[in-house]
Design an enzyme around this catalytic site. Structure first.
Site, PDB file in Angstrom:
ATOM      1  N   HIS A   1      -6.081  -8.697   5.306  1.00  0.00           N
ATOM      2  CA  HIS A   1      -5.422  -9.773   4.553  1.00  0.00           C
ATOM      3  C   HIS A   1      -5.377  -9.502   3.050  1.00  0.00           C
ATOM      4  O   HIS A   1      -5.569 -10.417   2.249  1.00  0.00           O
ATOM      5  CB  HIS A   1      -6.096 -11.123   4.830  1.00  0.00           C
ATOM      6  CG  HIS A   1      -6.337 -11.372   6.274  1.00  0.00           C
ATOM      7  ND1 HIS A   1      -5.307 -11.571   7.168  1.00  0.00           N
ATOM      8  CD2 HIS A   1      -7.482 -11.408   6.995  1.00  0.00           C
ATOM      9  CE1 HIS A   1      -5.817 -11.732   8.381  1.00  0.00           C
ATOM     10  NE2 HIS A   1      -7.121 -11.626   8.299  1.00  0.00           N
ATOM     11  N   CYS A   2      -5.175  -8.254   2.675  1.00  0.00           N
ATOM     12  CA  CYS A   2      -5.099  -7.858   1.259  1.00  0.00           C
ATOM     13  C   CYS A   2      -6.364  -8.235   0.489  1.00  0.00           C
ATOM     14  O   CYS A   2      -6.316  -8.510  -0.706  1.00  0.00           O
ATOM     15  CB  CYS A   2      -3.869  -8.466   0.578  1.00  0.00           C
ATOM     16  SG  CYS A   2      -2.323  -8.004   1.350  1.00  0.00           S
TER      17      CYS A   2
END
Length: 104
Positions: free
Chosen positions: A60-61
Site C-alpha cells: 500500500h505504498c
C-alpha cells in the site's frame, strides 16, 4: 457519513477478530487491514477477488509501516468501506474470509 463508516468498520472488526489465525491492524474509520497467518496478502486478495469482493493486498505504498508491523514480506489486505457499503456486505466479507481460512 462518519457514523455509517464507523458502524461498518466496527462490525467488520468485531467479526474478523473472532476468526482464528487472522491478525487485524487497525487503520481508522472506514479502513481495516489484516493478514491470515503467513499467507501472502496477494493470495488472499486474489481469492476474495474471485468471490467478487474487492480488496487491496500488498504494501500500500507504505513499506515503512509494514516494516514496523513485521509484514514487509507479506504485505496486508486492506478493506475500505464507503457510504454505499451495507452491513450485509460486511457479513459477506466475513463469510468469504472464514471460507478461505477453512480451505487453508
Amino acid at each position: 457519513i462518519k457514523a455509517k463508516l464507523a458502524e461498518l468498520t466496527s462490525r467488520a472488526e468485531e467479526q474478523l477478530a473472532s476468526l482464528p489465525s487472522l491478525k487485524l491492524y487497525k487503520s481508522g474509520i472506514g479502513i481495516l487491514s489484516f493478514n491470515i497467518g503467513d499467507i501472502p496478502s496477494s493470495f488472499v486478495a486474489s481469492r476474495l477477488d474471485k468471490m467478487d469482493i474487492c480488496v487491496r493486498g500488498g504494501l500500500h505504498c507504505a513499506p515503512s509501516i509494514h516494516k514496523r508491523l513485521g509484514t514487509l514480506g507479506q504485505g496486508a489486505i486492506r478493506l475500505s468501506f464507503s457510504l454505499f457499503n451495507t452491513t450485509s456486505e460486511v457479513d459477506r466479507i466475513y463469510t468469504a474470509i472464514k471460507e478461505i481460512i477453512c480451505e487453508i
